[in-house]
Design a protein around this motif. Sequence first.
Motif, PDB file in Angstrom:
ATOM      1  N   PRO A  80       1.111  -1.329   0.050  1.00 56.65           N
ATOM      2  CA  PRO A  80      -0.399  -0.262  -0.031  1.00 56.65           C
ATOM      3  C   PRO A  80       0.790   1.536   0.281  1.00 56.65           C
ATOM      4  O   PRO A  80       0.696   2.371  -0.222  1.00 56.65           O
ATOM      5  CB  PRO A  80      -0.898  -0.557   1.650  1.00 56.65           C
ATOM      6  N   TYR A  81       1.941   1.361   0.588  1.00 53.47           N
ATOM      7  CA  TYR A  81       3.206   2.560   0.402  1.00 53.47           C
ATOM      8  C   TYR A  81       3.373   2.687  -0.531  1.00 53.47           C
ATOM      9  O   TYR A  81       4.032   3.767  -0.878  1.00 53.47           O
ATOM     10  CB  TYR A  81       3.164   2.804   1.035  1.00 53.47           C
ATOM     11  N   GLY A 105      -4.780  -0.693  -2.384  1.00 54.35           N
ATOM     12  CA  GLY A 105      -5.048  -0.137  -0.798  1.00 54.35           C
ATOM     13  C   GLY A 105      -3.867   1.221  -1.927  1.00 54.35           C
ATOM     14  O   GLY A 105      -3.017   2.158  -0.369  1.00 54.35           O
ATOM     15  N   CYS A 106      -3.678   0.933  -2.365  1.00 57.64           N
ATOM     16  CA  CYS A 106      -1.968   2.544  -3.353  1.00 57.64           C
ATOM     17  C   CYS A 106      -2.541   3.398  -3.685  1.00 57.64           C
ATOM     18  O   CYS A 106      -3.741   3.573  -4.265  1.00 57.64           O
ATOM     19  CB  CYS A 106      -1.143   1.703  -3.767  1.00 57.64           C
ATOM     20  N   ARG A 107      -1.613   4.164  -3.957  1.00 57.56           N
ATOM     21  CA  ARG A 107      -1.984   5.029  -4.763  1.00 57.56           C
ATOM     22  C   ARG A 107      -1.918   5.448  -6.589  1.00 57.56           C
ATOM     23  O   ARG A 107      -0.037   4.544  -6.480  1.00 57.56           O
ATOM     24  CB  ARG A 107      -0.811   6.437  -3.779  1.00 57.56           C
ATOM     25  N   GLU A 133      10.028   9.412   3.572  1.00 62.87           N
ATOM     26  CA  GLU A 133       8.029   8.746   3.683  1.00 62.87           C
ATOM     27  C   GLU A 133       7.124   9.476   3.540  1.00 62.87           C
ATOM     28  O   GLU A 133       5.993   8.440   3.842  1.00 62.87           O
ATOM     29  CB  GLU A 133       8.505   8.307   5.425  1.00 62.87           C
ATOM     30  N   HIS A 135       5.603  10.295   1.016  1.00 60.88           N
ATOM     31  CA  HIS A 135       5.538   9.807   0.199  1.00 60.88           C
ATOM     32  C   HIS A 135       5.358   8.614  -0.693  1.00 60.88           C
ATOM     33  O   HIS A 135       6.186   7.627  -0.421  1.00 60.88           O
ATOM     34  CB  HIS A 135       6.454  10.577  -1.230  1.00 60.88           C
ATOM     35  N   SER A 136       4.037   8.374  -0.868  1.00 57.81           N
ATOM     36  CA  SER A 136       3.662   7.093  -1.613  1.00 57.81           C
ATOM     37  C   SER A 136       5.771   6.964  -3.005  1.00 57.81           C
ATOM     38  O   SER A 136       5.704   7.848  -3.601  1.00 57.81           O
ATOM     39  CB  SER A 136       2.563   6.938  -2.611  1.00 57.81           C
ATOM     40  N   GLN A 137       5.798   5.573  -2.364  1.00 59.87           N
ATOM     41  CA  GLN A 137       7.791   5.265  -3.320  1.00 59.87           C
ATOM     42  C   GLN A 137       6.466   5.002  -4.518  1.00 59.87           C
ATOM     43  O   GLN A 137       6.399   2.965  -4.580  1.00 59.87           O
ATOM     44  CB  GLN A 137       7.687   4.393  -2.867  1.00 59.87           C
TER      45      GLN A 137
ATOM     46  N   TYR C 230       7.218   3.877   5.899  1.00 62.93           N
ATOM     47  CA  TYR C 230       6.236   4.269   4.960  1.00 62.93           C
ATOM     48  C   TYR C 230       5.099   4.476   6.132  1.00 62.93           C
ATOM     49  O   TYR C 230       3.639   4.449   5.948  1.00 62.93           O
ATOM     50  CB  TYR C 230       6.215   3.501   3.853  1.00 62.93           C
ATOM     51  N   GLN C 234       1.732   6.123   6.493  1.00 65.28           N
ATOM     52  CA  GLN C 234       0.316   5.844   6.429  1.00 65.28           C
ATOM     53  C   GLN C 234      -0.366   4.997   7.631  1.00 65.28           C
ATOM     54  O   GLN C 234      -1.733   5.341   7.442  1.00 65.28           O
ATOM     55  CB  GLN C 234       0.373   4.537   5.535  1.00 65.28           C
TER      56      GLN C 234
ATOM     57  N   CYS D  97       1.508   9.800   2.292  1.00 61.46           N
ATOM     58  CA  CYS D  97       2.014   8.868   1.565  1.00 61.46           C
ATOM     59  C   CYS D  97       1.141   7.676   1.160  1.00 61.46           C
ATOM     60  O   CYS D  97       0.950   6.222   1.500  1.00 61.46           O
ATOM     61  CB  CYS D  97       2.949   7.544   2.849  1.00 61.46           C
ATOM     62  N   GLN D 101      -5.678   6.460   0.526  1.00 62.26           N
ATOM     63  CA  GLN D 101      -6.296   5.617  -0.020  1.00 62.26           C
ATOM     64  C   GLN D 101      -6.330   4.211   0.718  1.00 62.26           C
ATOM     65  O   GLN D 101      -6.849   3.508   0.212  1.00 62.26           O
ATOM     66  CB  GLN D 101      -4.882   5.469  -2.010  1.00 62.26           C
ATOM     67  N   ARG D 102      -5.050   4.157   1.626  1.00 60.98           N
ATOM     68  CA  ARG D 102      -4.993   2.620   2.186  1.00 60.98           C
ATOM     69  C   ARG D 102      -5.803   2.625   2.991  1.00 60.98           C
ATOM     70  O   ARG D 102      -6.832   1.366   3.317  1.00 60.98           O
ATOM     71  CB  ARG D 102      -3.430   3.190   3.545  1.00 60.98           C
TER      72      ARG D 102
END
Lengths: 348, 348, 348, 348
Positions: A80-81, A105-107, A133, A135-137, C230, C234, D97, D101-102
């Motif tokens: 998810p991250y 569950g992710c972006r 951390e 930001h979505s990776q 992360y 989250q 992060c 969404q999660r």
Amino acid sequence: MMSERYRRSFASDNNAIVHPKIMEALNKVNTGHCLSYGEDSHTEKAIEKFKEVLGQEIDVYLVYNGTGANVTGLASMVTPYQAIICSEAAHINVDECGAPQRFIGCRLLPLPTPDGKLRPEQIESTLSVIGVEHHSQPSVVSITQSTELGTIYSVKELKDLTDFAHRNNLLVHMDGARIANAAASLNVSLKEITTDVGIDVLSFGGTKNGLMFGEVVILFNKKLAQDYKYTRKQGMQLASKMRYIAVQFEALLSDDLWLKNAKQANTMAKLLASKVEKIPGIEITQPVESNGVFVTMPADVAKRLQQEYFFYPWNEEIGEYRWMTSFDMEEHDILDFVDVVKQAISLF
Amino acid sequence: MMSERYRRSFASDNNAIVHPKIMEALNKVNTGHCLSYGEDSHTEKAIEKFKEVLGQEIDVYLVYNGTGANVTGLASMVTPYQAIICSEAAHINVDECGAPQRFIGCRLLPLPTPDGKLRPEQIESTLSVIGVEHHSQPSVVSITQSTELGTIYSVKELKDLTDFAHRNNLLVHMDGARIANAAASLNVSLKEITTDVGIDVLSFGGTKNGLMFGEVVILFNKKLAQDYKYTRKQGMQLASKMRYIAVQFEALLSDDLWLKNAKQANTMAKLLASKVEKIPGIEITQPVESNGVFVTMPADVAKRLQQEYFFYPWNEEIGEYRWMTSFDMEEHDILDFVDVVKQAISLF
Amino acid sequence: MMSERYRRSFASDNNAIVHPKIMEALNKVNTGHCLSYGEDSHTEKAIEKFKEVLGQEIDVYLVYNGTGANVTGLASMVTPYQAIICSEAAHINVDECGAPQRFIGCRLLPLPTPDGKLRPEQIESTLSVIGVEHHSQPSVVSITQSTELGTIYSVKELKDLTDFAHRNNLLVHMDGARIANAAASLNVSLKEITTDVGIDVLSFGGTKNGLMFGEVVILFNKKLAQDYKYTRKQGMQLASKMRYIAVQFEALLSDDLWLKNAKQANTMAKLLASKVEKIPGIEITQPVESNGVFVTMPADVAKRLQQEYFFYPWNEEIGEYRWMTSFDMEEHDILDFVDVVKQAISLF
Amino acid sequence: MMSERYRRSFASDNNAIVHPKIMEALNKVNTGHCLSYGEDSHTEKAIEKFKEVLGQEIDVYLVYNGTGANVTGLASMVTPYQAIICSEAAHINVDECGAPQRFIGCRLLPLPTPDGKLRPEQIESTLSVIGVEHHSQPSVVSITQSTELGTIYSVKELKDLTDFAHRNNLLVHMDGARIANAAASLNVSLKEITTDVGIDVLSFGGTKNGLMFGEVVILFNKKLAQDYKYTRKQGMQLASKMRYIAVQFEALLSDDLWLKNAKQANTMAKLLASKVEKIPGIEITQPVESNGVFVTMPADVAKRLQQEYFFYPWNEEIGEYRWMTSFDMEEHDILDFVDVVKQAISLF
């Protein structure tokens, strides 16, 4: 609603029938008891067929539909991250009702692509957040082949993209709902645009190319593959009477049926494009490389036309529409349609 | 793996074929173009059929499989902080690989049920946490009819349960993967054990009763129904070529095919039970009310038997096994199997 | 609601104040600017303190509360198709409103434990589903030390459990909301019941032992640790003004403050137990090993008592109640309470 | 890392201390036992304060941090198949992060906003998908006041936006991490830019305006409010020792402390802007309306400057940086910084 009793639909290639050879395979397998959930010999044979076509080092899982193939395939690639880089036009971005966000569950990180094709430079611009951390990776690049706009990545473009991705620790997912149309158009094998260019996970499309139902998740990466079966089950994509998906794919991959179907659909699109490009008031907006023709036309013309043929607007702001062709269309279907287009144009 | 070339499987009713009348319907509909995603006349007709059978005030959505029907149906009933009360033996609790938790994000509250049937008193014991934010809030009771143990709720038991639930602001979900077997066994209509007893959401099973694939989510509650279509799409359960699910259900609900199939499976289970109950060393552990026979037998016997017929252990600790019958079994299939059972018993 | 102006509460150890030394540390750090999100020297010092106490090979992350520590810690250990084995009494099972299911999307497998302690044999019984995709895959054992029932795993019990777990490819999570009470009771170091027995991820409790707010996720496993940051973000557990958590833990781990606080709470529980065990009508139901005393008493007595002291029922069916002691209680607080208990008993 | 021992940080307003009056309130409340989880009189008083300020018809829930306030607040407004419209620059879009969404499982629809402010026309363009199950359904508009770019919606802009939203069945969420700065800048009450313009859910910021930790979710909509407490718990945002958040907000809302702090921060930003706008090579890129100053400068200058003062790049492609001021800065802090800027500029 479309008047169903006459005429072809240009709304989608899933308005077509099941190819007679697929139907024949379904009828033929309908005898005797058989283990469920893919532990049967038909599933085994279908998997073998895929290995013949794409190479022995793959894992093959049959699923119900394209949403299922894309979402569960991607779910095996990210947590998810992490974020999935895709085109703004990507089916996973705009046409899945947020299924990736809900199930994974992710972006998603959608990037603008006038022709539906991502480029390495674009992807690079998203990578500055790696390690931070907040930001979505970015972890996966998802591309569509053929794209949602009917365009096609060349073998070199694919290679450049996956090379760039892998150098940057990104995995590559391919939404291949219309991969057959791409291979047919490029005149290459399926393997040349998947295994050979380094795709990590592929959604291999069946429904739009003549099946009743059925798509396939192909994992080229053993590490990703090891747990995918649980994700398929959780994703509600594990069919109990699996033999009825398996034999469809066995038939599709036999005697180049997949290629014949794709070629026919592509040829019909080319024919359609060649006819309408001469009609004043109709503008073709994308290169016609697979089985879709994107055009702009006056709203009144579109409305008139839709009374006889159902099809979707693509971009209402600029009066753009999408026409899809399918394997079960023939020349006269196209010519009939073109006649109606001409009539509609002449009215305004 | 089961030796596929001979003999019936008692592992599951989904090892059976597609009923010939269902196959016929599929062949027949395979002509011409047709709108996708359920906007076609065949889907309309299937929905009408369901309304004839279960009442006009229902909403009907076709999906791919049982996991999909259960999970998306339940998803329309709860939010993540709510809990679903079910039997410990419930399919949603033990056989979905945690799909409800992943897709819905909520907690299940499984309660022990020796015969697979929940009782109001049990449910009551979970309600003391209502209003306390530290605890998942019980909001739905999910029951299975016929149960995972082959038993059946009587009409009165159903009514008592739903009345109790509704008095306590709980909704009732029914997993009806084998609802046809229940109606056949009780000798009542499908409506009498669903609409008439106050079920809120029903998973109506097709695959185990002769379909190739296809289950249905029936919503008896207009408020729940209004947004279900989005949940189906997110749940990866929206079929593009929907006509091929629709005509299967149309055929199943015509000429009482659903009932004939269910009766045949039930009768075969009764026959099997009547034969094995006389065999020393074999103990029937549950009332045989639908199409499952649960037995205990020595491990050696089971092992021997499984060399010829595939079937699953149910509770390994007590040496319990499950035998399922299906619509496509005939008397000689049962008698053949009983012979092999007798032989196996005689060896030890 | 509790009459706040007089008397101690036996409802929970989080009804206590912030220990004066912790408060002093907060006041002292309140000067000058400081980088946020843990990139400051105070956080660095707190992490060093933890390494001194638990060993250098750990990763340390400060979070807000126990729910956050447990849920994000577990999230680093499992994916949605995996299952977390825990006691039926576990806080993560009954007191988090389904937060694990929502945030992680996985299933919990709660097992019955009369004293709150899991045993290897119990865990073994859940492992037969390993490898079968229909079932959530047991992957983590989560234990609580001290348990929710005030009992304590011995060092040997912990070692046996983690050894069993690791031999079976299971990771071990410890909910250490009251780990200080356990170490104090066992008269061992914190390291002996965590690092040395092979715990993989630990929620280290602060709030119940004298902090204002703050818990810690300790990862003993480098592979799990690499992406935890992360997950913390989250999980909405990344504090901006982190120095104000850091200095609290620095103070707690200095001069054995953690131990003094825990000992005082434990001693008060022992004192309470020694007094009430002599009162007829009151039955102590669990060994008093940390800072909780579990008793049964007549409902009328409890009701009378609750007019003066707030505390919670534990198991209403058997008339069981929980009394918690805390670091800021003194002998006279206990004796006052015992007097009121005696009075209440004498009335019925 | 910033040299902590001297100088202010312009990196973020959360690098500041806790305001002495807030610290005083924390010290004062640190006596006696008190119910946890918000059932204490201090929490009650804090809630009353908020009702005095924002109106009696609100529901007030204290949480730990901004991520928690935003994500749980939004979670009370949408289900997974719905979408949240926001600015591309929104904190929920880029700085969490992927927490929305999660935790919620839904899609965000970020729209480009040069100044961080959404406009009704933009929102309108997303609404054509309403009712179509292939697409996430736009349901909430989330705005930030003050915006991430330091700009501020006027009362009229807010009213126009919420009116448009409500007419289109959209709810409005406000991320008010810096709402105090906005009210101070507009010279209006907090109520005039929240309750009075029709905001549905507000994240009320405390940490950036002088608190140690603590934000508030304010629900102006009774229907949304009824179940929020469960969402807060699931979102790991329910503090046990709640009194220590409560008294901070009580102090912040007393004697206009919130306003004094915000004014000071705003004034410092204005001062900073007035000084640097005259420096050649530095370009101010956004109107300075709250406590942020956005500038472009040569990379070498920035690098030099960052050796003495820590701050973040905002848009690296155009060499844009963000300077934040805080309540605990004074004139000489700004002038010192400006001197260093001038020196840095003079070097290149």
